[in-house]
Design a protein around this motif. Structure first.
Motif, PDB file in Angstrom:
ATOM      1  N   GLU A  39       4.643 -20.441  10.525  1.00 13.56           N
ATOM      2  CA  GLU A  39       5.036 -20.041  12.732  1.00 13.56           C
ATOM      3  C   GLU A  39       5.099 -19.247  13.291  1.00 13.56           C
ATOM      4  N   GLY A  40       4.436 -18.038  12.765  1.00 13.68           N
ATOM      5  CA  GLY A  40       4.675 -16.470  13.886  1.00 13.68           C
ATOM      6  C   GLY A  40       4.706 -15.345  12.375  1.00 13.68           C
ATOM      7  N   LYS A  41       5.038 -14.018  12.711  1.00 18.43           N
ATOM      8  CA  LYS A  41       4.656 -13.174  12.928  1.00 18.43           C
ATOM      9  C   LYS A  41       5.364 -12.423  12.836  1.00 18.43           C
ATOM     10  N   ILE A  42       6.677 -11.356  11.895  1.00 13.00           N
ATOM     11  CA  ILE A  42       7.472 -10.685  12.546  1.00 13.00           C
ATOM     12  C   ILE A  42       6.590  -8.951  12.214  1.00 13.00           C
ATOM     13  N   ILE A  43       6.811  -7.452  12.955  1.00 11.85           N
ATOM     14  CA  ILE A  43       6.603  -7.107  12.764  1.00 11.85           C
ATOM     15  C   ILE A  43       7.331  -5.645  12.847  1.00 11.85           C
ATOM     16  N   VAL A  44       7.370  -5.162  11.872  1.00 14.87           N
ATOM     17  CA  VAL A  44       8.344  -3.935  11.952  1.00 14.87           C
ATOM     18  C   VAL A  44       7.824  -2.528  11.940  1.00 14.87           C
ATOM     19  N   ASP A  45       8.014  -1.317  12.424  1.00 21.82           N
ATOM     20  CA  ASP A  45       7.097  -0.166  12.220  1.00 21.82           C
ATOM     21  C   ASP A  45       8.280   0.953  12.414  1.00 21.82           C
ATOM     22  N   ARG A  46       8.339   2.225  11.514  1.00 22.38           N
ATOM     23  CA  ARG A  46       8.815   3.017  11.067  1.00 22.38           C
ATOM     24  C   ARG A  46      10.111   2.269  10.197  1.00 22.38           C
ATOM     25  N   ALA A  82      17.996   8.805  13.382  1.00 22.25           N
ATOM     26  CA  ALA A  82      18.879   8.416  13.970  1.00 22.25           C
ATOM     27  C   ALA A  82      18.376   8.009  15.498  1.00 22.25           C
ATOM     28  N   ASP A  83      18.039   8.279  16.050  1.00 22.14           N
ATOM     29  CA  ASP A  83      18.171   8.158  17.710  1.00 22.14           C
ATOM     30  C   ASP A  83      17.272   6.943  16.937  1.00 22.14           C
ATOM     31  N   HIS A  84      16.320   6.358  17.001  1.00 20.15           N
ATOM     32  CA  HIS A  84      15.584   6.316  16.804  1.00 20.15           C
ATOM     33  C   HIS A  84      16.032   4.472  16.745  1.00 20.15           C
ATOM     34  N   ARG A  85      15.078   3.905  18.655  1.00 19.22           N
ATOM     35  CA  ARG A  85      16.157   2.386  18.262  1.00 19.22           C
ATOM     36  C   ARG A  85      14.032   1.392  18.489  1.00 19.22           C
ATOM     37  N   PRO A  86      14.867   0.746  17.467  1.00 20.87           N
ATOM     38  CA  PRO A  86      13.413   0.038  16.125  1.00 20.87           C
ATOM     39  C   PRO A  86      13.559  -0.940  17.500  1.00 20.87           C
ATOM     40  N   ALA A  87      11.639  -1.324  17.855  1.00 27.49           N
ATOM     41  CA  ALA A  87      11.140  -2.735  18.744  1.00 27.49           C
ATOM     42  C   ALA A  87      10.285  -3.686  17.462  1.00 27.49           C
ATOM     43  N   LEU A  88      11.230  -4.464  17.022  1.00 26.87           N
ATOM     44  CA  LEU A  88      10.713  -5.286  16.261  1.00 26.87           C
ATOM     45  C   LEU A  88       9.510  -6.441  17.189  1.00 26.87           C
ATOM     46  N   LEU A  89       8.438  -6.374  16.536  1.00 26.48           N
ATOM     47  CA  LEU A  89       7.838  -7.626  17.436  1.00 26.48           C
ATOM     48  C   LEU A  89       7.870  -9.428  16.410  1.00 26.48           C
ATOM     49  N   LEU A  90       8.031 -10.275  17.581  1.00 29.53           N
ATOM     50  CA  LEU A  90       8.531 -11.516  17.140  1.00 29.53           C
ATOM     51  C   LEU A  90       6.533 -12.147  17.435  1.00 29.53           C
ATOM     52  N   THR A 100       0.831  -1.105   0.267  1.00 30.03           N
ATOM     53  CA  THR A 100       0.174   0.423  -0.005  1.00 30.03           C
ATOM     54  C   THR A 100       0.606   0.886  -0.194  1.00 30.03           C
ATOM     55  N   PHE A 101       0.763   2.359  -0.726  1.00 28.12           N
ATOM     56  CA  PHE A 101       1.710   3.616  -0.668  1.00 28.12           C
ATOM     57  C   PHE A 101       0.349   4.901  -1.290  1.00 28.12           C
ATOM     58  N   GLY A 102       0.870   6.257  -0.628  1.00 22.00           N
ATOM     59  CA  GLY A 102       0.013   7.105  -0.929  1.00 22.00           C
ATOM     60  C   GLY A 102       1.139   8.552  -0.291  1.00 22.00           C
ATOM     61  N   LEU A 103      -0.341   9.499  -0.651  1.00 19.16           N
ATOM     62  CA  LEU A 103       0.534  10.692  -0.709  1.00 19.16           C
ATOM     63  C   LEU A 103      -0.701  11.578  -0.058  1.00 19.16           C
ATOM     64  N   ASP A 104      -1.974  10.708   0.265  1.00 15.93           N
ATOM     65  CA  ASP A 104      -3.155  11.482   0.521  1.00 15.93           C
ATOM     66  C   ASP A 104      -3.467  10.504   1.674  1.00 15.93           C
ATOM     67  N   ASN A 105      -2.768  10.437   2.703  1.00 18.54           N
ATOM     68  CA  ASN A 105      -3.325   9.009   3.533  1.00 18.54           C
ATOM     69  C   ASN A 105      -2.583   9.258   4.638  1.00 18.54           C
ATOM     70  N   ALA A 106      -3.438   8.667   6.144  1.00 14.86           N
ATOM     71  CA  ALA A 106      -2.680   9.319   7.606  1.00 14.86           C
ATOM     72  C   ALA A 106      -1.268   8.494   7.321  1.00 14.86           C
ATOM     73  N   TYR A 107      -0.664   8.744   7.991  1.00 10.72           N
ATOM     74  CA  TYR A 107       1.382   8.244   8.368  1.00 10.72           C
ATOM     75  C   TYR A 107       1.222   7.101   8.302  1.00 10.72           C
ATOM     76  N   THR A 108       1.654   5.729   7.787  1.00  9.84           N
ATOM     77  CA  THR A 108       2.213   4.983   7.952  1.00  9.84           C
ATOM     78  C   THR A 108       3.489   4.439   7.669  1.00  9.84           C
ATOM     79  N   SER A 109       4.520   3.576   7.906  1.00 14.43           N
ATOM     80  CA  SER A 109       5.392   3.593   7.840  1.00 14.43           C
ATOM     81  C   SER A 109       5.754   1.772   8.331  1.00 14.43           C
ATOM     82  N   GLY A 110       5.699   1.003   7.539  1.00  8.06           N
ATOM     83  CA  GLY A 110       6.318  -0.769   7.680  1.00  8.06           C
ATOM     84  C   GLY A 110       5.835  -1.672   7.231  1.00  8.06           C
TER      85      GLY A 110
END
Length: 325
Positions: free
Chosen positions: A244-251, A257-265, A227-237
């Motif tokens: 057997e599972g799922k990995i979720i990446v936000d931002r 540069a100072d963002h600490r990624p928090a991946l969900l497994l 999904t992509f857009g220039l006229d949407n609520a912001y989303t980046s993930g």
């Protein structure tokens, strides 16, 4: 070794906000000249980030002390000026998309290879360490067999005068924001993807696509829902689903540069949060370009750059997509 001397061709916002500060902070790169259509903006950019203002893009390519060129011009202008820089013997870092067609992208990559020059498309998120962690988790079988990939990158409505709304400059949501989930699918699923379907819509009064979707499929049957857009609520993930599972990446695409990624497994036994150290994908991109130039190696991601362009072409021409040529 002295820093790589870089000339800027165009004073775009992405250059001033993100890339030029990274060049200024890099120990192995130096901005030595700034060429822009607006003399005052070029002078201001040079004052802020170093180098000297130059009148005209041709003049920039004639400067003996400019070793490499950074091109953040509108997409429709990339092919002309990237080719000019390569023919002037300069390696090039060009903003994404490299061009607005797979044929032009392939031609320029071939020209760069023929001349032994680095041509690198500035897709910065692939240099962020969080995606390597995702690849490692998948390789270790932490989610079982991949089944589907869901990725989105969309930003709120742009002002009417934004160049992203201009067809003649290569505007549109697909090339601006759609490129990110397409490249993420390539990065995580591999190059054997085909377009199974796509849609794109134009907002009222727009001459380019404003939002859309695409469905890709790997040869192994893994589906990528984008999904992509220039006229949407912001989303980046993105989320990668397995047997057997799922990995979720936000931002996922433009983390600071100072963002600490928090991946969900997520697994049947529970959800694990993997908090990573901050990583500066802009600095890493600049470093990767400089290293490729210095080592005389192929530009990182050249093969993915071409396959990405082919998929964007296919999405654009799939029935129902209204993106301009």
């Amino acid at each position: 070794m002295r820093p790589l001397r870089i000339g800027l061709m165009g004073c775009a916002d992405i250059a001033r906000r993100r890339v030029l500060p990274a060049i200024a902070a890099a120990p192995d790169a130096e901005l030595v000249a700034v060429a822009g259509r607006d003399a005052a903006r070029a002078a201001d950019t040079a004052r802020r980030f170093g180098g000297r203002p130059v009148h005209g893009y041709e003049a920039l390519l004639e400067l003996a002390d400019v070793e490499a060129i950074y091109v953040p011009l509108p997409p429709a202008l990339h092919a002309r000026w990237v080719e000019a820089a390569l023919r002037a013997g300069r390696p090039v870092l060009a903003e994404k998309p490299l061009t607005t067609s797979a044929a032009e992208t392939g031609r320029l990559l071939a020209l760069a290879a023929e001349r032994g020059l680095v041509l690198m498309e500035n897709v910065m998120f692939v240099h962020h360490g969080q995606h390597a962690v995702v690849q490692k988790l998948v390789a270790e079988g932490r989610i079982g067999e991949p089944r589907s990939f869901h990725a989105a990158f969309a930003i709120p409505r742009r002002p009417d005068g934004d160049i992203r709304h201009r067809a003649d400059l290569g505007g549109g949501a697909l090339w601006d924001t759609g490129l990110y989930p397409v490249r993420a699918a390539l990065h995580l699923l591999g190059p054997d993807l085909t377009v199974a379907g796509a849609t794109a819509e134009r907002g009222p009064g727009r001459e380019v696509d404003t939002w859309g979707t695409a469905l890709l499929r790997s040869s192994g049957g893994v589906a990528a829902h984008l999904t992509f857009g220039l006229d949407n609520a912001y989303t980046s993930g993105y989320a990668l689903w397995g047997s057997e599972g799922k990995i979720i990446v936000d931002r996922a695409f433009t983390p600071p540069a100072d963002h600490r990624p928090a991946l969900l497994l997520e697994r049947p036994s529970g959800t694990e949060e993997l908090v990573l150290e901050p990583d500066d994908q802009v600095a890493r991109t600049v470093a990767a370009f400089v290293a490729a130039v210095r080592n005389g190696s192929l530009a990182p991601g050249a093969a993915d750059c071409l396959r990405q362009a082919e998929l964007l072409d296919d999405i654009r021409t799939t029935r129902g997509v209204s993106c301009p040529r």
